[in-house]
Design a protein around this motif. Structure first.
Motif, PDB file in Angstrom:
ATOM      1  N   GLU A   1      38.714 -46.448  38.077  1.00  0.00           N
ATOM      2  CA  GLU A   1      39.484 -45.184  38.120  1.00  0.00           C
ATOM      3  C   GLU A   1      39.920 -45.111  36.423  1.00  0.00           C
ATOM      4  OE1 GLU A   1      43.304 -43.561  40.538  1.00  0.00           O
ATOM      5  OE2 GLU A   1      42.615 -45.642  40.385  1.00  0.00           O
ATOM      6  N   PHE A   2      39.776 -46.183  35.757  1.00  0.00           N
ATOM      7  CA  PHE A   2      39.955 -45.895  34.398  1.00  0.00           C
ATOM      8  C   PHE A   2      38.655 -45.824  33.739  1.00  0.00           C
ATOM      9  CE2 PHE A   2      40.549 -47.891  30.167  1.00  0.00           C
ATOM     10  CZ  PHE A   2      41.760 -47.363  29.925  1.00  0.00           C
TER      11      PHE A   2
ATOM     12  N   TYR B   1      49.181 -47.788  30.523  1.00  0.00           N
ATOM     13  CA  TYR B   1      48.335 -47.305  31.976  1.00  0.00           C
ATOM     14  C   TYR B   1      48.947 -48.323  33.052  1.00  0.00           C
ATOM     15  CZ  TYR B   1      44.514 -46.326  34.801  1.00  0.00           C
ATOM     16  OH  TYR B   1      43.726 -46.085  35.909  1.00  0.00           O
ATOM     17  N   LEU B   2      49.101 -49.561  32.800  1.00  0.00           N
ATOM     18  CA  LEU B   2      49.620 -50.412  33.750  1.00  0.00           C
ATOM     19  C   LEU B   2      50.996 -50.542  34.034  1.00  0.00           C
ATOM     20  CD1 LEU B   2      47.067 -53.418  32.968  1.00  0.00           C
ATOM     21  CD2 LEU B   2      46.654 -51.653  34.943  1.00  0.00           C
TER      22      LEU B   2
ATOM     23  N   SER C   1      46.040 -41.462  36.724  1.00  0.00           N
ATOM     24  CA  SER C   1      46.539 -42.683  37.329  1.00  0.00           C
ATOM     25  C   SER C   1      47.230 -43.771  36.217  1.00  0.00           C
ATOM     26  CB  SER C   1      44.861 -43.594  37.647  1.00  0.00           C
ATOM     27  OG  SER C   1      44.106 -43.260  36.534  1.00  0.00           O
ATOM     28  N   CYS C   2      47.935 -43.223  35.349  1.00  0.00           N
ATOM     29  CA  CYS C   2      48.664 -43.803  34.369  1.00  0.00           C
ATOM     30  C   CYS C   2      50.054 -44.107  34.869  1.00  0.00           C
ATOM     31  CB  CYS C   2      48.573 -43.033  33.120  1.00  0.00           C
ATOM     32  SG  CYS C   2      49.653 -43.895  31.783  1.00  0.00           S
ATOM     33  N   VAL C   3      50.562 -45.327  34.900  1.00  0.00           N
ATOM     34  CA  VAL C   3      51.829 -45.670  35.359  1.00  0.00           C
ATOM     35  C   VAL C   3      52.799 -44.649  34.364  1.00  0.00           C
ATOM     36  CG1 VAL C   3      53.666 -47.412  35.942  1.00  0.00           C
ATOM     37  CG2 VAL C   3      51.214 -47.430  36.676  1.00  0.00           C
TER      38      VAL C   3
ATOM     39  N   GLN D   1      57.601 -42.818  31.075  1.00  0.00           N
ATOM     40  CA  GLN D   1      57.971 -44.105  30.297  1.00  0.00           C
ATOM     41  C   GLN D   1      57.060 -44.337  29.182  1.00  0.00           C
ATOM     42  OE1 GLN D   1      59.713 -47.856  32.771  1.00  0.00           O
ATOM     43  NE2 GLN D   1      58.174 -46.883  33.886  1.00  0.00           N
ATOM     44  N   THR D   2      56.487 -43.350  28.684  1.00  0.00           N
ATOM     45  CA  THR D   2      55.645 -43.539  27.346  1.00  0.00           C
ATOM     46  C   THR D   2      56.499 -43.769  26.169  1.00  0.00           C
ATOM     47  OG1 THR D   2      55.702 -41.085  27.046  1.00  0.00           O
ATOM     48  CG2 THR D   2      53.845 -41.975  28.299  1.00  0.00           C
TER      49      THR D   2
END
Ligand code: SF4
Length: 362
Positions: free
Chosen positions: A11-12, A153-154, A212-214, A220-221
């Protein structure tokens, strides 16, 4: 975090590589497949941005077009070509490693982990970058950009300075790097980190893995990657003497190879100790370094400079020798040079500012 926690990478990596193939930066060392050029670029890009390194890279390649030219060069000439890029041990190590490649591998940069890691200055990052980009081997690179992208991302909430977090991310990318496109995967990570997933205000709307980035999904970036407060950077006060003789020549000293900024030239001097005035410190340093006493001490210039782990305020004075013949007591060589000749020697940045001023004030 353990390797069992690693999610699937398709997915990444699939959208990342597709995005890269359309949007990749046009950089002169890319796509030609020249391992020497790729290696040089990776060494220059450590601690240095692409736009800053690019002119140095082009000049360096023009001066030393092949690894044989670099291996046969004098260290002095390599340092002159490197001057201004900082972290001079990179240039010296590259030069040493080039000699090894020529002597032991007939000029071919090794294409396996064990041999390339033996070369001077080649750490895990450079080895992975050269093996993947030049030889298409599936070694994943991990640098500050990769740590930032993957921690966002995680959605990693731990301090990315922790070794355990770095190891976890290394395991993740080593798992995710596709066997059939390692060069594109690593370079895509570099481009994503440099252009899209930037330290401040990442452009998530333009990001190929935004869905798909948390950190993007949880807004929270701005707090990931999490970093605990850095320690205060020490500050040193430095004095240097610009010693001038009756023919207007200036005395410069060469730093030993084994110390920071080794092999570069400078004006003699050093750190001011507690309870010492600037003038006292200068007299002491010149006596210790050259075995001479000085007179006619006049302030010339004061400047501030930041290195990676400390900052300095440097006070430069012009002066004359009062007594004695100067000797290289703590440097490897000393020379009397004209103001014009200062341009022929490699100097660290702070000293170069002084030589520029000296050439303007003839
Ligand atoms: S979506 Fe935003 S935070 Fe997530 S990897 Fe892309 S640029 Fe970085």
């Amino acid at each position: 975090m353990s390797t069992q926690d690693i999610p699937s990478g398709d997915e990444f990596s699939t959208p990342l590589i597709q995005w890269y193939r359309v949007n990749k930066r046009d950089l002169p060392w890319r796509d030609a497949g020249n391992p020497y050029h790729i290696w040089l670029s990776e060494v220059m890009l450590q601690q240095t941005r692409v736009d800053q390194a690019l002119p140095y890279y082009l000049r360096f390649i023009e001066r030393f077009p092949t690894i044989f030219d670099l291996a046969n060069a004098e260290t002095h000439d390599v340092l002159v070509a490197w001057e201004g890029l900082g972290y001079y041990s990179r240039g010296r190590n590259l030069h040493e490693a080039a000699k090894t490649v020529v002597e032991q591998y007939n000029g071919k940069i090794p294409d396996n982990w064990d041999d390339i890691r033996q070369l001077k200055g080649v750490g895990d990052y450079t080895a992975a970058a050269v093996l993947s980009i030049a030889y298409n081997k599936p070694y994943a690179v991990v640098d500050g950009n990769v740590l930032r992208v993957l921690s966002r991302y995680l959605g990693i909430q731990d301090d990315i300075r922790q070794l355990s977090v770095r190891r976890f991310i290394q395991n993740v990318v080593s798992e995710w790097i596709p066997e059939d496109a390692p060069a594109d995967f690593n370079q895509a990570m570099m481009d994503l980190g440099a252009g899209i997933c930037s330290p401040k205000k990442p452009s998530c709307n333009a990001c190929p893995v935004q869905h798909s980035c948390v950190a993007n999904a949880t807004l929270q970036t701005d707090i990931i990657p999490y970093k605990s407060k850095a320690k205060k950077v020490p500050h040193h006060t430095i004095v240097v003497g610009i010693i001038i003789d009756q023919n207007d020549r200036l005395l410069i000293a060469k730093r030993p190879e084994t110390v920071m900024l080794g092999g570069l030239w400078e004006f003699p001097g050093g750190k001011v100790e507690e309870n010492e005035t600037l003038e006292e410190a200068l007299k002491r340093e010149i006596l210790e370094e050259l075995g001479v006493s000085i007179r006619a001490i006049q302030p010339f210039h004061t400047l501030k400079h930041a290195y990676s782990h400390f900052k300095i305020t440097l006070h430069a004075f012009t002066c004359r020798i009062e007594n004695g013949n100067p000797e290289a007591k703590s440097s490897t060589d000393i020379k009397w040079v004209s103001r014009a000749e200062l341009s022929d020697f490699p100097f660290p940045k702070a000293n170069r500012k002084l030589t520029d001023l000296l050439q303007k004030t003839v």
